[in-house]
Design a protein around this motif. Structure first.
Motif, PDB file in Angstrom:
ATOM      1  N   ASP A  95       1.648   4.802   1.868  1.00  8.29           N
ATOM      2  CA  ASP A  95       2.128   3.436   2.048  1.00  8.29           C
ATOM      3  C   ASP A  95       0.964   2.452   2.156  1.00  8.29           C
ATOM      4  O   ASP A  95       1.002   1.361   1.586  1.00  8.29           O
ATOM      5  CB  ASP A  95       3.006   3.359   3.295  1.00  8.29           C
ATOM      6  CG  ASP A  95       3.668   1.991   3.445  1.00  8.29           C
ATOM      7  OD1 ASP A  95       4.381   1.582   2.521  1.00  8.29           O
ATOM      8  OD2 ASP A  95       3.448   1.343   4.481  1.00  8.29           O
ATOM      9  N   HIS A 122       0.366  -0.279  -4.029  1.00  6.81           N
ATOM     10  CA  HIS A 122       0.614  -1.708  -4.247  1.00  6.81           C
ATOM     11  C   HIS A 122       2.030  -2.060  -3.795  1.00  6.81           C
ATOM     12  O   HIS A 122       2.979  -1.312  -4.025  1.00  6.81           O
ATOM     13  CB  HIS A 122       0.434  -2.056  -5.721  1.00  6.81           C
ATOM     14  CG  HIS A 122      -0.992  -2.095  -6.147  1.00  6.81           C
ATOM     15  ND1 HIS A 122      -1.825  -3.162  -5.853  1.00  6.81           N
ATOM     16  CD2 HIS A 122      -1.750  -1.203  -6.845  1.00  6.81           C
ATOM     17  CE1 HIS A 122      -3.025  -2.930  -6.356  1.00  6.81           C
ATOM     18  NE2 HIS A 122      -3.006  -1.750  -6.956  1.00  6.81           N
ATOM     19  N   HIS A 123       2.156  -3.193  -3.124  1.00 11.16           N
ATOM     20  CA  HIS A 123       3.457  -3.659  -2.651  1.00 11.16           C
ATOM     21  C   HIS A 123       3.686  -5.103  -3.100  1.00 11.16           C
ATOM     22  O   HIS A 123       2.737  -5.880  -3.235  1.00 11.16           O
ATOM     23  CB  HIS A 123       3.523  -3.611  -1.114  1.00 11.16           C
ATOM     24  CG  HIS A 123       3.411  -2.249  -0.531  1.00 11.16           C
ATOM     25  ND1 HIS A 123       4.464  -1.373  -0.468  1.00 11.16           N
ATOM     26  CD2 HIS A 123       2.357  -1.593   0.045  1.00 11.16           C
ATOM     27  CE1 HIS A 123       4.077  -0.243   0.096  1.00 11.16           C
ATOM     28  NE2 HIS A 123       2.800  -0.356   0.413  1.00 11.16           N
ATOM     29  N   GLU A 124       4.935  -5.424  -3.318  1.00 13.03           N
ATOM     30  CA  GLU A 124       5.329  -6.812  -3.587  1.00 13.03           C
ATOM     31  C   GLU A 124       6.398  -7.209  -2.591  1.00 13.03           C
ATOM     32  O   GLU A 124       7.481  -6.635  -2.592  1.00 13.03           O
ATOM     33  CB  GLU A 124       5.842  -6.963  -5.015  1.00 13.03           C
ATOM     34  CG  GLU A 124       4.753  -6.920  -6.065  1.00 13.03           C
ATOM     35  CD  GLU A 124       3.762  -8.079  -5.937  1.00 13.03           C
ATOM     36  OE1 GLU A 124       4.143  -9.119  -5.343  1.00 13.03           O
ATOM     37  OE2 GLU A 124       2.627  -7.937  -6.408  1.00 13.03           O
ATOM     38  N   THR A 181       1.057  -6.207   1.522  1.00 15.25           N
ATOM     39  CA  THR A 181       1.117  -5.910   2.949  1.00 15.25           C
ATOM     40  C   THR A 181       0.469  -7.041   3.737  1.00 15.25           C
ATOM     41  O   THR A 181      -0.643  -7.469   3.408  1.00 15.25           O
ATOM     42  CB  THR A 181       0.390  -4.583   3.247  1.00 15.25           C
ATOM     43  OG1 THR A 181       0.977  -3.545   2.455  1.00 15.25           O
ATOM     44  CG2 THR A 181       0.500  -4.221   4.724  1.00 15.25           C
TER      45      THR A 181
END
Length: 344
Positions: free
Chosen positions: A228, A232-234, A237
């Motif tokens: 996590d 990559h997050h959208e 973070t």
């Protein structure tokens, strides 16, 4: 008690798990004979294939329910030592006893089995956790913890709030109550047992995956966190989540080696050992991932802003056992590569 040295026979419970598989592999590399407990034949056969280079020094036995009374009675016969790694890990249990019961019962089952039937066992090493030492210590800044500390906060929270206690406290309570039960068992039965006890308390454990796992869902909690952090997050973070609070980490290979050294070193008997190499924040892991050059598969976050002060102090294992922890960067890169090889 005397040390346990190769080619002694060691029972490793939970051998098909992330840490357990590495404990088994490390013991085999050092010349031990290993019997691993698994819950099914397919998991055992996977391990036999994984360890085929060690000739006939690995075998497995099926223990479907480690918390059942007498679960290990047959498995402990004829072995020289036990590494009890098997234990539930869950942050989502409703009733605290869903996780506390199996953790404590599993510990009591292995110790009771050794007492009744493991007459040749000289040492039992139990995998506990950093969770067993985390308490509300009054210190300036972030507190630090060593092997003299015990977590009395989480059991109290669970006792007071029951199902309404935080999932983290339920998990931590399971670890500290299981470890305390082990030490209490040894103390109460010291006149009638032939073995001593060592506990290993890992912090968050990262590293290469060698056990059988086909998706992220059943992966151990520490590795899910690592994934996590480094995915990559959208939207991205939030910076606050990346930079604190500080936590602690250790390589799974170093954790496994500490288990082996705890068997081999006579002075390890009746001791607790924190397995922790360094402090970390998610941001410090991102910085380590990019240290040798840009990686497009890993976000950059806010480079250089991570507080990496350690809280769990792993120096006793260095002093007594002689462990030399791997550099953080090596652990981070090997963990990343292992996850990416599996397509995660």
């Amino acid at each position: 008690m005397p040390e346990v040295l190769p080619p002694a026979k060691v029972l490793v419970t939970g051998a098909s798990g992330f840490i357990g598989a590495w404990v088994a592999k490390t013991l085999l590399e050092r010349g031990f004979t290993v019997i691993g407990t698994v819950r099914s034949d397919p998991r055992g056969e996977y391990l036999k294939t994984l360890f085929q280079q060690y000739e006939n020094r690995f075998s497995y036995v099926i223990v479907p329910d480690v918390g059942k009374n007498g679960a290990f009675d047959e498995a402990v016969v004829g072995v020289d030592a036990v590494a009890h790694v098997a234990s539930p890990v869950s942050m989502s249990a409703g009733d605290p006893q869903e996780i506390i019961g199996p953790a404590v019962n599993g510990t009591m089952s292995i110790l009771g089995g050794v007492k009744r039937h493991g007459t040749s066992v000289r040492r039992v090493v139990i995998t506990s956790s950093r969770a067993s030492i985390m308490n509300e210590k009054p210190q300036a800044g972030w507190p630090t913890f060593d092997e003299t500390d015990w977590n009395d906060v989480s059991p109290r929270e669970v006792e007071l709030k029951g199902k309404d206690a935080e999932g983290l406290h339920k998990y931590r309570a399971s670890k500290v109550l299981a470890e305390r039960a082990a030490w209490d068992f040894v103390e109460k039965n010291k006149a009638s047992i032939n073995f001593d006890l060592v506990t290993v308390l890992p912090s968050f454990v990262f590293g290469p995956i060698i056990h059988e796992v086909n998706s992220l869902a059943p992966l151990n909690f520490s590795m899910q966190l690592f994934h996590d952090y480094t995915a990559h997050h959208e939207p991205p973070t939030p910076a606050g989540k990346l930079t604190g609070p500080p936590m602690d980490m250790v390589d799974v290979r170093d954790t496994a080696l500490i288990h082996a050294l705890a068997l081999e070193k006579p002075e390890a008997g009746s001791e607790r050992f924190i397995a922790s190499a360094a402090g970390y924040t998610p941001q410090s892991l991102l910085d380590a991932a990019h240290a040798l050059g840009r990686r497009d598969d890993v976000p950059r976050g806010n480079p250089g802003t991570g507080n990496v002060q350690p809280t769990a102090l792993g120096g006793k294992a260095e002093r007594v056992l002689g462990i030399k922890y791997r550099p953080v960067q090596e652990t981070v890169l090997d963990t990343l590569n292992s996850l990416r090889e599996k397509g995660w």
